[in-house]
Design a protein around this motif. Structure first.
Motif, mmCIF file in Angstrom:
data_model
loop_
_atom_site.group_PDB
_atom_site.id
_atom_site.type_symbol
_atom_site.label_atom_id
_atom_site.label_comp_id
_atom_site.label_asym_id
_atom_site.label_seq_id
_atom_site.Cartn_x
_atom_site.Cartn_y
_atom_site.Cartn_z
ATOM 1 N N ALA A 59 5.120 -1.449 18.254
ATOM 2 C CA ALA A 59 4.691 -1.107 19.615
ATOM 3 C C ALA A 59 3.236 -0.651 19.618
ATOM 4 N N LYS A 60 2.818 -0.060 18.504
ATOM 5 C CA LYS A 60 1.432 0.391 18.376
ATOM 6 C C LYS A 60 0.592 -0.577 17.542
ATOM 7 N N ASN A 61 1.224 -1.652 17.088
ATOM 8 C CA ASN A 61 0.497 -2.632 16.264
ATOM 9 C C ASN A 61 -0.124 -1.970 15.038
ATOM 10 N N THR A 62 0.659 -1.120 14.405
ATOM 11 C CA THR A 62 0.145 -0.260 13.345
ATOM 12 C C THR A 62 1.093 -0.246 12.154
ATOM 13 N N VAL A 63 0.501 -0.171 10.962
ATOM 14 C CA VAL A 63 1.268 0.010 9.742
ATOM 15 C C VAL A 63 0.715 1.239 9.029
ATOM 16 N N TYR A 64 1.605 1.968 8.382
ATOM 17 C CA TYR A 64 1.239 3.220 7.725
ATOM 18 C C TYR A 64 1.551 3.130 6.229
ATOM 19 N N LEU A 65 0.727 3.799 5.470
ATOM 20 C CA LEU A 65 0.992 3.993 4.045
ATOM 21 C C LEU A 65 0.990 5.490 3.783
ATOM 22 N N GLN A 66 2.170 6.028 3.545
ATOM 23 C CA GLN A 66 2.298 7.445 3.214
ATOM 24 C C GLN A 66 2.237 7.593 1.709
ATOM 25 N N MET A 67 1.282 8.367 1.250
ATOM 26 C CA MET A 67 1.064 8.527 -0.187
ATOM 27 C C MET A 67 1.312 9.983 -0.566
ATOM 28 N N ASN A 68 2.301 10.195 -1.391
ATOM 29 C CA ASN A 68 2.645 11.537 -1.853
ATOM 30 C C ASN A 68 2.436 11.637 -3.361
ATOM 31 N N SER A 69 2.379 12.850 -3.838
ATOM 32 C CA SER A 69 2.223 13.099 -5.278
ATOM 33 C C SER A 69 1.067 12.274 -5.845
ATOM 34 N N LEU A 70 -0.039 12.341 -5.174
ATOM 35 C CA LEU A 70 -1.185 11.531 -5.573
ATOM 36 C C LEU A 70 -1.717 11.941 -6.937
ATOM 37 N N ALA A 126 -9.940 -0.164 -7.416
ATOM 38 C CA ALA A 126 -10.683 0.922 -8.040
ATOM 39 C C ALA A 126 -12.000 0.379 -8.580
ATOM 40 N N PRO A 127 -12.985 1.242 -8.773
ATOM 41 C CA PRO A 127 -14.274 0.791 -9.289
ATOM 42 C C PRO A 127 -14.127 0.050 -10.611
ATOM 43 N N GLY A 128 -14.704 -1.129 -10.671
ATOM 44 C CA GLY A 128 -14.668 -1.902 -11.891
ATOM 45 C C GLY A 128 -13.359 -2.598 -12.178
ATOM 46 N N LYS A 129 -12.431 -2.532 -11.235
ATOM 47 C CA LYS A 129 -11.121 -3.154 -11.455
ATOM 48 C C LYS A 129 -10.836 -4.198 -10.391
ATOM 49 N N LEU A 130 -9.863 -5.022 -10.686
ATOM 50 C CA LEU A 130 -9.452 -6.041 -9.737
ATOM 51 C C LEU A 130 -8.620 -5.417 -8.611
ATOM 52 N N ARG A 131 -8.589 -6.114 -7.502
ATOM 53 C CA ARG A 131 -7.746 -5.659 -6.394
ATOM 54 C C ARG A 131 -6.283 -5.802 -6.809
ATOM 55 N N GLU A 132 -5.493 -4.790 -6.517
ATOM 56 C CA GLU A 132 -4.092 -4.831 -6.917
ATOM 57 C C GLU A 132 -3.175 -4.512 -5.755
ATOM 58 N N PHE A 133 -2.003 -5.052 -5.866
ATOM 59 C CA PHE A 133 -0.957 -4.848 -4.871
ATOM 60 C C PHE A 133 -0.451 -3.425 -4.918
ATOM 61 N N VAL A 134 -0.260 -2.826 -3.749
ATOM 62 C CA VAL A 134 0.320 -1.492 -3.650
ATOM 63 C C VAL A 134 1.728 -1.564 -3.057
ATOM 64 N N GLY A 135 1.845 -2.167 -1.907
ATOM 65 C CA GLY A 135 3.143 -2.284 -1.259
ATOM 66 C C GLY A 135 3.071 -3.184 -0.047
ATOM 67 N N ARG A 136 4.218 -3.570 0.439
ATOM 68 C CA ARG A 136 4.270 -4.416 1.627
ATOM 69 C C ARG A 136 5.554 -4.183 2.390
ATOM 70 N N ILE A 137 5.522 -4.594 3.643
ATOM 71 C CA ILE A 137 6.692 -4.469 4.505
ATOM 72 C C ILE A 137 6.871 -5.778 5.252
ATOM 73 N N ARG A 148 6.698 7.263 -4.826
ATOM 74 C CA ARG A 148 5.666 8.186 -4.314
ATOM 75 C C ARG A 148 5.091 7.717 -2.980
ATOM 76 N N PHE A 149 5.025 6.421 -2.784
ATOM 77 C CA PHE A 149 4.439 5.852 -1.569
ATOM 78 C C PHE A 149 5.530 5.227 -0.711
ATOM 79 N N THR A 150 5.346 5.291 0.584
ATOM 80 C CA THR A 150 6.227 4.586 1.509
ATOM 81 C C THR A 150 5.376 3.844 2.541
ATOM 82 N N ILE A 151 5.947 2.807 3.090
ATOM 83 C CA ILE A 151 5.288 2.022 4.130
ATOM 84 C C ILE A 151 6.198 1.961 5.337
ATOM 85 N N SER A 152 5.603 2.099 6.491
ATOM 86 C CA SER A 152 6.344 1.937 7.730
ATOM 87 C C SER A 152 5.461 1.201 8.729
ATOM 88 N N ARG A 153 6.079 0.691 9.752
ATOM 89 C CA ARG A 153 5.324 -0.025 10.776
ATOM 90 C C ARG A 153 5.825 0.361 12.156
#
Length: 127
Positions: free
Chosen positions: A79-90, A39-50, A71-76
């Motif tokens: 086959a598509k070389n892709t990771v997703y971050l689903q963010m709900n109730s933002l 976030a602006p003016g803040k340090l980088r922070e961990f959200v999630g990992r898989i 609220r958040f989920t991660i999936s990968r």
């Protein structure tokens, strides 16, 4: 490995977004994948990992910061070389630039340990 994050945008509080991070140059099948935010003016922070599934340890596992747990989920999709971050109730406090990261040997919450990074995608949550 080149990572490209996308899917950010403007959303109202309580809404949802799904971020996508796609890799090129190498398969991510044996990489741990993570999301961080800054976030602006803040340090980088961990959200999630898989983790990655080696077929011996019970499959994929996900971990989240307390601030997004439930609220958040991660999936990968390897086959598509892709990771997703689903963010709900933002919430407005989720507003930040979100980054995806990958590492073949490190699996944890410290951003400095991840070798590969994508350019961020901005998420803005209005109240």
């Amino acid at each position: 490995v080149q990572l490209q994050a996308s899917g950010g945008g403007l959303v109202q509080a309580g809404g949802s977004l799904r971020l996508t991070c796609t890799a090129s140059g190498r398969s991510l099948e044996t990489y741990s994948l993570a999301w961080f935010r800054q976030a602006p003016g803040k340090l980088r922070e961990f959200v999630g990992r898989i983790t990655w599934s080696d077929g011996r340890s019970g499959g994929l596992r996900t971990y989240f910061a307390d601030s997004v747990k439930g609220r958040f989920t991660i999936s990968r999709d390897d086959a598509k070389n892709t990771v997703y971050l689903q963010m709900n109730s933002l919430r407005p406090e989720d507003t930040a630039v979100y980054y995806c990261a990958a590492d073949q040997f490190y699996t944890g919450d410290y951003h400095s340990q991840y070798k590969f990074w994508g350019k961020g995608t901005l998420v803005t949550v209005s109240s």
